[in-house]
Design an enzyme around this catalytic site. Structure first.
Site, PDB file in Angstrom:
ATOM      1  N   MET A  24      26.062  61.363 -68.585  1.00  0.00           N
ATOM      2  CA  MET A  24      26.646  61.208 -69.853  1.00  0.00           C
ATOM      3  C   MET A  24      27.796  61.926 -70.078  1.00  0.00           C
ATOM      4  O   MET A  24      28.117  62.259 -71.348  1.00  0.00           O
ATOM      5  CB  MET A  24      25.387  61.933 -70.853  1.00  0.00           C
ATOM      6  CG  MET A  24      24.247  61.000 -70.856  1.00  0.00           C
ATOM      7  SD  MET A  24      23.136  61.193 -72.141  1.00  0.00           S
ATOM      8  CE  MET A  24      22.740  63.127 -72.159  1.00  0.00           C
ATOM      9  N   GLY A  25      28.557  62.292 -69.017  1.00  0.00           N
ATOM     10  CA  GLY A  25      29.711  62.866 -69.220  1.00  0.00           C
ATOM     11  C   GLY A  25      29.569  64.486 -69.338  1.00  0.00           C
ATOM     12  O   GLY A  25      28.627  64.869 -69.271  1.00  0.00           O
ATOM     13  N   ALA A  26      30.899  64.964 -69.927  1.00  0.00           N
ATOM     14  CA  ALA A  26      31.164  66.379 -70.101  1.00  0.00           C
ATOM     15  C   ALA A  26      30.637  67.020 -68.716  1.00  0.00           C
ATOM     16  O   ALA A  26      29.883  67.916 -68.401  1.00  0.00           O
ATOM     17  CB  ALA A  26      29.986  67.126 -71.308  1.00  0.00           C
ATOM     18  N   LEU A  27      31.401  66.547 -67.652  1.00  0.00           N
ATOM     19  CA  LEU A  27      31.102  66.557 -66.455  1.00  0.00           C
ATOM     20  C   LEU A  27      31.575  68.049 -65.901  1.00  0.00           C
ATOM     21  O   LEU A  27      32.345  68.795 -66.207  1.00  0.00           O
ATOM     22  CB  LEU A  27      31.994  65.911 -65.515  1.00  0.00           C
ATOM     23  CG  LEU A  27      31.863  64.255 -65.600  1.00  0.00           C
ATOM     24  CD1 LEU A  27      32.948  63.518 -64.615  1.00  0.00           C
ATOM     25  CD2 LEU A  27      30.470  63.872 -65.574  1.00  0.00           C
ATOM     26  N   ASP A  29      30.311  71.029 -62.299  1.00  0.00           N
ATOM     27  CA  ASP A  29      29.937  70.664 -60.832  1.00  0.00           C
ATOM     28  C   ASP A  29      28.743  70.312 -60.376  1.00  0.00           C
ATOM     29  O   ASP A  29      28.461  69.698 -59.315  1.00  0.00           O
ATOM     30  CB  ASP A  29      30.261  72.383 -60.169  1.00  0.00           C
ATOM     31  CG  ASP A  29      30.983  72.061 -58.708  1.00  0.00           C
ATOM     32  OD1 ASP A  29      31.714  71.237 -58.465  1.00  0.00           O
ATOM     33  OD2 ASP A  29      30.376  72.766 -57.877  1.00  0.00           O
ATOM     34  N   HIS A  31      27.283  67.618 -61.744  1.00  0.00           N
ATOM     35  CA  HIS A  31      27.402  66.121 -61.678  1.00  0.00           C
ATOM     36  C   HIS A  31      28.236  65.761 -60.521  1.00  0.00           C
ATOM     37  O   HIS A  31      28.162  64.734 -59.758  1.00  0.00           O
ATOM     38  CB  HIS A  31      28.250  65.566 -63.075  1.00  0.00           C
ATOM     39  CG  HIS A  31      27.467  65.904 -64.193  1.00  0.00           C
ATOM     40  ND1 HIS A  31      28.128  66.560 -65.098  1.00  0.00           N
ATOM     41  CD2 HIS A  31      26.522  65.071 -64.498  1.00  0.00           C
ATOM     42  CE1 HIS A  31      27.009  66.710 -66.193  1.00  0.00           C
ATOM     43  NE2 HIS A  31      26.161  65.722 -66.044  1.00  0.00           N
ATOM     44  N   GLN A  55      17.948  58.330 -76.160  1.00  0.00           N
ATOM     45  CA  GLN A  55      17.275  59.160 -75.598  1.00  0.00           C
ATOM     46  C   GLN A  55      17.336  60.302 -76.210  1.00  0.00           C
ATOM     47  O   GLN A  55      16.698  61.502 -75.960  1.00  0.00           O
ATOM     48  CB  GLN A  55      17.561  59.394 -74.188  1.00  0.00           C
ATOM     49  CG  GLN A  55      18.889  60.152 -73.754  1.00  0.00           C
ATOM     50  CD  GLN A  55      19.264  60.187 -72.358  1.00  0.00           C
ATOM     51  OE1 GLN A  55      19.634  58.967 -71.732  1.00  0.00           O
ATOM     52  NE2 GLN A  55      19.602  61.161 -71.985  1.00  0.00           N
TER      53      GLN A  55
END
Ligand code: AMP
Length: 273
Positions: A24-27, A29, A31, A55
């Site tokens: 869902m991004g906002a990556l 480490d 991820h 979700q």
């Protein structure tokens, strides 16, 4: 940048059989570690970034969920991803052909963990991941053990419908932590610096569980440590690592799992015991 960004379905036509990392991004480490794990199977690795509304329950953080897209693309490329699938809502949930949730496996309803405290959650996750798997058609999907029940649910969902997903393997990858032990999470951005000490209650609770002889005393000890950190407990349990059901007998293949609230922020963590 040499990263290929795909927004729509026709562009996915030549993307099949690859290693896939849905996010869902906002990556962070955590991820990026999944991309690195994927690279061990060879290039290219495809990541998806999509904040899936189904979700989130009403009142959860869908609207405020961080979406730093440009920075995310830079991080994905630096970690070695070759392709980022960045669909909008219409691509994922077309009005004329709304995706439906596959039958939920028992592990999405029986353990009374995330399924109990976020009752809408696995329906949303299975709907969106089923759609992503149909579109991307990967050879393998890599997911974090950080969301351990989610990992097990998706493994079971795929195993239950080998006609639909004949090839895909769903692989877990270890939880990446901050230097102080806090499991990395996009939601850690909601924590103020002064909250960090309290947030460490989760990892300390699991450490304390290790020195107990049986599941019952481990669970009691975890609850005590969480309360000492002024955290409100949803669950703090020892379960069978495969079924996520309560354990019986000797302590083999056991996993400690915790969900607790630090004021408005809900944190989860788990570890093999
Ligand atoms: P999310 O963007 O939160 O949906 O997470 C996308 C993927 O990253 C999921 O498979 C998560 O389990 C995984 N993930 C999130 N945090 C971590 C972490 N700290 N370590 C490893 N994997 C993670």
């Amino acid at each position: 940048m040499s990263l290929r960004v795909i927004n729509d379905i026709p562009e996915l036509a030549d993307v099949q059989g690859l290693t896939f990392v849905p996010t869902m991004g906002a990556l962070h480490d955590g991820h990026l570690s999944l991309v690195r794990a994927g690279l061990e199977y060879g290039e290219p690795v495809v990541m998806s970034i999509y904040v899936n509304p189904t979700q989130f329950a009403p009142g959860e953080d869908f609207e405020t969920y961080p979406r730093p897209v440009e920075v995310d693309l830079e991080k994905a490329e630096a970690a070695g991803a070759s392709i980022v699938f960045l669909p909008d809502h219409e691509v994922m949930y077309p009005k004329e052909d709304l995706p439906v949730c596959p039958p939920l496996p028992a592990i999405a309803t029986e353990p009374k963990l995330e399924d109990c405290f976020r009752p809408h959650f696995f329906t949303g996750v299975c709907t969106v991941v089923a759609r992503l798997l149909d579109l991307v058609q990967p050879g393998r999907m890599i997911m974090g053990e950080k969301d351990y029940q989610q990992l097990r649910v998706l493994q079971e969902m795929v195993a239950a419908d080998r006609n639909r997903w004949p090839e895909v393997q769903v692989l877990g990858s270890p939880t990446i932590r901050e230097p102080d032990g806090l499991a990395m999470s996009s939601r850690n951005a909601y924590l103020a610096e002064r909250d960090r000490e309290r947030a460490l209650g989760l990892v300390r609770a699991i450490e304390a569980a290790r020195s107990q002889d049986d599941a019952g005393s481990a669970e009691a000890r975890m609850c005590q440590v969480l309360e000492d950190h002024d955290l409100r407990v949803d669950y703090a349990v020892v379960r069978d690592a495969d079924s996520l059901l309560p354990v019986t007998g000797s302590p083999s293949n056991h996993r400690a799992l915790i969900a607790a609230h630090l004021d408005a922020v809900r944190l989860i963590d788990n570890q093999a015991l």
